[in-house]
Design a protein around this motif. Structure first.
Motif, PDB file in Angstrom:
ATOM      1  N   LYS A  22       5.110  -3.004  -4.351  1.00  0.00           N
ATOM      2  CA  LYS A  22       4.136  -4.065  -4.052  1.00  0.00           C
ATOM      3  C   LYS A  22       5.550  -5.120  -4.417  1.00  0.00           C
ATOM      4  O   LYS A  22       5.410  -6.200  -4.176  1.00  0.00           O
ATOM      5  CB  LYS A  22       3.595  -4.527  -4.971  1.00  0.00           C
ATOM      6  CG  LYS A  22       2.620  -5.383  -5.719  1.00  0.00           C
ATOM      7  CD  LYS A  22       2.048  -5.630  -6.829  1.00  0.00           C
ATOM      8  CE  LYS A  22       1.590  -6.820  -7.362  1.00  0.00           C
ATOM      9  NZ  LYS A  22       0.546  -6.732  -8.711  1.00  0.00           N
ATOM     10  N   LEU A  23       6.679  -4.591  -5.106  1.00  0.00           N
ATOM     11  CA  LEU A  23       7.836  -6.285  -5.211  1.00  0.00           C
ATOM     12  C   LEU A  23       8.990  -5.701  -4.130  1.00  0.00           C
ATOM     13  O   LEU A  23      10.142  -7.098  -4.778  1.00  0.00           O
ATOM     14  CB  LEU A  23       8.187  -5.529  -6.875  1.00  0.00           C
ATOM     15  CG  LEU A  23       6.685  -5.966  -7.831  1.00  0.00           C
ATOM     16  CD1 LEU A  23       8.151  -5.183  -8.880  1.00  0.00           C
ATOM     17  CD2 LEU A  23       6.623  -6.955  -7.851  1.00  0.00           C
ATOM     18  N   ARG A  24       8.441  -4.572  -2.967  1.00  0.00           N
ATOM     19  CA  ARG A  24       9.643  -4.667  -2.374  1.00  0.00           C
ATOM     20  C   ARG A  24      10.758  -4.439  -2.362  1.00  0.00           C
ATOM     21  O   ARG A  24      12.119  -5.111  -2.450  1.00  0.00           O
ATOM     22  CB  ARG A  24       9.211  -6.080  -1.193  1.00  0.00           C
ATOM     23  CG  ARG A  24       7.955  -5.936  -0.862  1.00  0.00           C
ATOM     24  CD  ARG A  24       7.873  -7.232   0.559  1.00  0.00           C
ATOM     25  NE  ARG A  24       8.456  -7.181   1.738  1.00  0.00           N
ATOM     26  CZ  ARG A  24       7.843  -6.398   2.824  1.00  0.00           C
ATOM     27  NH1 ARG A  24       6.805  -6.150   2.128  1.00  0.00           N
ATOM     28  NH2 ARG A  24       8.566  -5.839   3.539  1.00  0.00           N
ATOM     29  N   GLN A  51       9.275  -0.127   5.315  1.00  0.00           N
ATOM     30  CA  GLN A  51       8.420  -0.838   3.999  1.00  0.00           C
ATOM     31  C   GLN A  51       7.578   0.309   3.794  1.00  0.00           C
ATOM     32  O   GLN A  51       7.680   0.865   2.591  1.00  0.00           O
ATOM     33  CB  GLN A  51       8.305  -2.064   3.853  1.00  0.00           C
ATOM     34  CG  GLN A  51       7.393  -2.599   2.622  1.00  0.00           C
ATOM     35  CD  GLN A  51       8.157  -2.589   1.579  1.00  0.00           C
ATOM     36  OE1 GLN A  51       9.093  -2.582   1.748  1.00  0.00           O
ATOM     37  NE2 GLN A  51       7.014  -2.525   0.592  1.00  0.00           N
ATOM     38  N   SER A  98      -4.431  -4.340   0.306  1.00  0.00           N
ATOM     39  CA  SER A  98      -2.921  -3.581   0.795  1.00  0.00           C
ATOM     40  C   SER A  98      -2.005  -3.320  -0.305  1.00  0.00           C
ATOM     41  O   SER A  98      -1.354  -3.238  -0.253  1.00  0.00           O
ATOM     42  CB  SER A  98      -2.456  -5.009   1.252  1.00  0.00           C
ATOM     43  OG  SER A  98      -2.252  -5.738   0.339  1.00  0.00           O
ATOM     44  N   GLU A  99      -2.569  -3.570  -1.703  1.00  0.00           N
ATOM     45  CA  GLU A  99      -1.618  -3.138  -3.305  1.00  0.00           C
ATOM     46  C   GLU A  99      -2.555  -1.631  -3.451  1.00  0.00           C
ATOM     47  O   GLU A  99      -1.984  -0.516  -4.521  1.00  0.00           O
ATOM     48  CB  GLU A  99      -1.646  -3.961  -3.981  1.00  0.00           C
ATOM     49  CG  GLU A  99      -0.760  -5.260  -3.601  1.00  0.00           C
ATOM     50  CD  GLU A  99      -1.385  -6.592  -4.479  1.00  0.00           C
ATOM     51  OE1 GLU A  99      -1.603  -5.675  -6.094  1.00  0.00           O
ATOM     52  OE2 GLU A  99      -0.458  -7.539  -4.043  1.00  0.00           O
ATOM     53  N   ALA A 100      -3.157  -1.242  -2.957  1.00  0.00           N
ATOM     54  CA  ALA A 100      -3.760   0.307  -3.292  1.00  0.00           C
ATOM     55  C   ALA A 100      -3.095   1.153  -3.266  1.00  0.00           C
ATOM     56  O   ALA A 100      -1.746   1.308  -2.415  1.00  0.00           O
ATOM     57  CB  ALA A 100      -5.376   0.474  -2.447  1.00  0.00           C
ATOM     58  N   MET A 157       0.849  -1.188  -0.071  1.00  0.00           N
ATOM     59  CA  MET A 157      -0.070   0.360   0.279  1.00  0.00           C
ATOM     60  C   MET A 157       0.664   1.178  -0.193  1.00  0.00           C
ATOM     61  O   MET A 157       1.792   1.711   0.555  1.00  0.00           O
ATOM     62  CB  MET A 157      -0.869   0.367   1.218  1.00  0.00           C
ATOM     63  CG  MET A 157      -1.763   1.298   1.534  1.00  0.00           C
ATOM     64  SD  MET A 157      -2.858   1.306   2.862  1.00  0.00           S
ATOM     65  CE  MET A 157      -3.888  -0.140   2.653  1.00  0.00           C
ATOM     66  N   ALA A 190       4.421   2.954  -6.071  1.00  0.00           N
ATOM     67  CA  ALA A 190       3.532   2.074  -5.533  1.00  0.00           C
ATOM     68  C   ALA A 190       4.113   0.383  -6.010  1.00  0.00           C
ATOM     69  O   ALA A 190       4.142  -0.432  -5.369  1.00  0.00           O
ATOM     70  CB  ALA A 190       1.528   2.145  -6.220  1.00  0.00           C
ATOM     71  N   HIS A 191       4.060   0.399  -6.933  1.00  0.00           N
ATOM     72  CA  HIS A 191       4.965  -0.944  -7.800  1.00  0.00           C
ATOM     73  C   HIS A 191       6.101  -1.262  -7.869  1.00  0.00           C
ATOM     74  O   HIS A 191       6.219  -2.843  -6.837  1.00  0.00           O
ATOM     75  CB  HIS A 191       4.833  -0.927  -9.457  1.00  0.00           C
ATOM     76  CG  HIS A 191       5.370  -1.960 -10.428  1.00  0.00           C
ATOM     77  ND1 HIS A 191       4.378  -3.339 -10.059  1.00  0.00           N
ATOM     78  CD2 HIS A 191       6.480  -2.418 -10.619  1.00  0.00           C
ATOM     79  CE1 HIS A 191       4.921  -4.437 -11.180  1.00  0.00           C
ATOM     80  NE2 HIS A 191       6.197  -4.172 -11.339  1.00  0.00           N
ATOM     81  N   ASN A 192       7.282  -0.729  -7.152  1.00  0.00           N
ATOM     82  CA  ASN A 192       8.084  -1.007  -6.728  1.00  0.00           C
ATOM     83  C   ASN A 192       7.713  -1.275  -5.031  1.00  0.00           C
ATOM     84  O   ASN A 192       8.338  -2.126  -4.686  1.00  0.00           O
ATOM     85  CB  ASN A 192       8.831   0.329  -5.935  1.00  0.00           C
ATOM     86  CG  ASN A 192       9.825   0.701  -7.396  1.00  0.00           C
ATOM     87  OD1 ASN A 192      10.022  -0.247  -8.817  1.00  0.00           O
ATOM     88  ND2 ASN A 192      10.361   1.660  -7.731  1.00  0.00           N
TER      89      ASN A 192
END
Length: 387
Positions: free
Chosen positions: A202-204, A279, A104-106, A1, A198-200
């Protein structure tokens, strides 16, 4: 998120930006909408407002008369603080409920009119401020929202100044032109920075970057200040201290456009405990870096943890080192040594430029750092330096 704080003065154009982000897939949590919800007829919020300001703030049907409330509450600082003390906690609780319901990915865009005044900026990995000239905002409030000129100016005067907003802004959107221009700014920002951020997360992983050595940027200290405030909020009492380190912390020195920060912790175990908090703040852990190059026989005391920003718009390295260990002390010493010795700064700049031509920048600088480590500690001993 990814949570984004969006703010700006009344009439600046936040709603245009939040609407654009919503169209692009963000979940918008609008502080104005929530503020209306928590004072609807029958709510605890409305009952408290009536208790504080009297029945004169109500319409005949029992609903809140907003202009009447504004006329009373914005007449002096004490009454405005009373209003905020009633409404802000209720809004915060409702906001938390909405965020918990999101995935969680919003990408959560929190439209908060008083983000600066309520000192909420460090809670967000990214803060966007929408701004317009005060006179233009007055005209908009009169023309589009039915304010009197007196009320419009009173509302603007009661909010944060432009200087205060600039101090917390990671991104500054100017809305002096037509609404279409602001929409284009917001769309570009989404595609070029927010979506990749946001994409980064998500991929941590940190954002990819290849920054070059550039001339000193006078805005680096202010940028570092916002990062330190964010990290202080994320780390809380588990951080012994947090410092801006590295070349960007040395006024006037050319450097890679990367803000380096050191979080001093009591132990590496505490550093590991902070991984999730960092994170969430926008700084994923980079597991391949677990130590600095040792200068001495005891390699264990050169261990660390390393995080880096997932935001492609602000490269940042976060080094977690143990209080009193030689790498933690040297990071602090190095900045003070460079600040105190202009000739060393020039020498270091030359070494960096040479290293840029080598296949491995970090490895190429190491011989210089090996000698610098000795010279810096000699300077520390001769001057009585302490961290």
């Amino acid at each position: 998120m990814l949570r984004i704080g969006l703010t700006g003065g009344i009439g600046a154009g936040k709603s245009t930006v939040s609407s654009t982000f919503s169209d692009l897939g963000a979940i918008v949590v609008d502080g104005d909408i929530i503020a209306r919800e928590v004072v609807e007829p029958g709510t605890e919020g409305l009952a408290k407002l009536v208790e504080a300001f009297g029945d004169g703030i109500l319409l005949p049907d029992g609903a809140l008369n907003r202009p009447a409330l504004a006329a009373v509450a914005f007449s002096d600082d004490g009454k405005r603080q009373t209003l905020n003390g009633i409404v802000h906690p209720l809004v915060a609780h409702r906001r938390s409920e909405l965020i918990e319901a999101a995935g969680s990915e919003a990408v959560i865009v929190e439209d908060i009119p008083l983000l600066v005044e309520s000192q909420m900026a460090p809670m967000f990995p990214l803060v966007i401020v929408v701004n317009a000239d005060a006179e233009l905002r007055v005209r908009r409030l009169i023309e589009y929202r039915g304010f009197s000129e007196e009320d419009a100016r009173a509302r603007i005067a009661a909010q944060a100044t432009e200087e205060q907003r600039r101090a917390v802004a990671d991104i500054w959107l100017d809305n002096s032109g037509p609404a279409g221009a602001l929409v284009e700014q917001a769309r570009a920002l989404w595609h070029e920075r927010i979506a990749p951020f946001a994409h980064n997360l998500k991929l941590r992983r940190p954002a990819h970057r290849t920054p070059a050595v550039v001339a000193y940027d006078p805005s680096w200290p202010d940028q570092a200040g916002r990062i330190l405030a964010r990290l202080n909020t994320a780390c809380g009492h588990r951080a012994v201290r947090i410092d801006h380190i590295g070349s960007t912390a040395v006024p006037g020195m050319d450097a890679k456009d990367v803000i380096d920060v050191q979080v001093t912790v009591p132990s590496l175990e505490v550093a590991d405990e902070l991984a999730d908090a960092l994170q969430a703040a926008g700084y994923p852990r980079v597991d391949r870096y677990t130590s600095d190059t040792p200068h001495g026989s005891d390699h264990a005391v050169w261990g660390k943890r390393f995080h880096a920003s997932a935001d492609p718009g602000r490269p940042t390295n976060v080094h977690l080192r143990v209080d009193g260990w030689p790498n933690q002390r040297f990071a602090l010493l190095f900045v003070d040594w460079l600040n105190a010795n202009p000739d060393v700064r020039e020498d270091y700049s030359a070494a960096k430029q040479a290293a840029l031509r080598a296949p491995d920048y970090t490895e190429a600088k190491e011989p210089w750092f090996l000698d610098a480590h000795r010279r810096a500690w000699e300077w520390a001993q001769s001057t009585g330096w302490t961290a």
